[in-house]
Motif scaffolding. Structure first.
Motif: not given
Ligand SMILES: Cc1cc2nc3c(=O)[nH]c(=O)nc-3n(C[C@H](O)[C@H](O)[C@H](O)COP(=O)(O)O)c2cc1C
Length: 194
Positions: A35-36, A39, A105-106, A109, A113
């Motif tokens: 998920a990360a 981004a 931003m990562a 995420n 998650q």
């Protein structure tokens, strides 16, 4: 704060501290990292680097670097060290160096998650970055942005009084009018810390 319009993971995510020591399955950890890396980033530079720490000897190194106030995070079965370098991303005029922004931003995420998985994911700045970098063999050219403590929800028993209160306290945010400007910028208002 409850609203039908806000994504439920955004509303539910909190920087909780009552972590269980129970291990986190590798596939769950892998999903957080997947998920990360979805981004966005400036020119798709993807400046984020993550060091996942789950082995006891390595976890101990992270735990030893934490500040006293982060005693609760020593229980975490896993940590993610979030690392970047300004050289890995766009550098544009007026201080627009995007590595920290994109890496942030990562991280968001990853936090969202984690919330979806039912995990607590708590980013921390309270650690000795020199000590941690040295013990993990991270060169000085890298910025150790944050350490994320991960854990399933656990008992609040070992939390200090203040942290126990915070665990169920409502969200603390500045009034939205003090941070959002509509059509007209106000330099003085924007400069106010509180
Ligand atoms: C960059 C960063 C550093 C933080 N460092 C710590 C920390 O060292 N210890 C801690 O207990 N919480 C830390 N936090 C958690 C914040 O205190 C928390 O996110 C904030 O109070 C808002 O609460 P909420 O996340 O539950 O909405 C940190 C959060 C961020 C984003």
């Amino acid at each position: 704060m409850k609203s039908k319009e806000i994504l439920s993971e955004i509303e539910q995510r909190r920087a909780y501290r009552a972590l269980a020591e129970k291990p986190i399955e590798q596939d769950v950890l892998d999903r957080l990292l997947s998920a990360a890396v979805l981004a966005p980033s400036c020119m798709n530079k993807q400046p984020w680097r993550f060091l996942l720490v789950t082995e006891d000897a390595e976890r101990e190194k992270v735990a030893d670097s934490l500040t006293r106030g982060n005693y609760w995070a020593k229980k975490a079965p896993a940590y993610v060290l979030v690392i970047t370098s300004l050289e890995l991303d766009c550098k544009l005029p007026r201080n627009r160096e995007y590595a920290l922004f994109d890496t942030g931003m990562a991280v968001m995420n990853l936090l969202l998650q984690a919330t979806k998985e039912g995990l607590y994911a708590h980013p921390m700045a309270g650690f000795d970055a020199d000590k941690l970098a040295e013990s993990m063999g991270i060169f000085d050219e890298f910025i150790l942005v944050t350490v994320i403590a991960l854990g399933w929800p656990g008992s609040t028993e070992s939390l200090g009084e203040q942290h126990l209160t915070m665990e169920s306290a409502p969200r603390d945010r500045k009034p939205i009018e003090s941070v959002v400007f509509k059509n007209k910028w106000d330099n003085d208002k924007a400069k106010k810390v509180q």
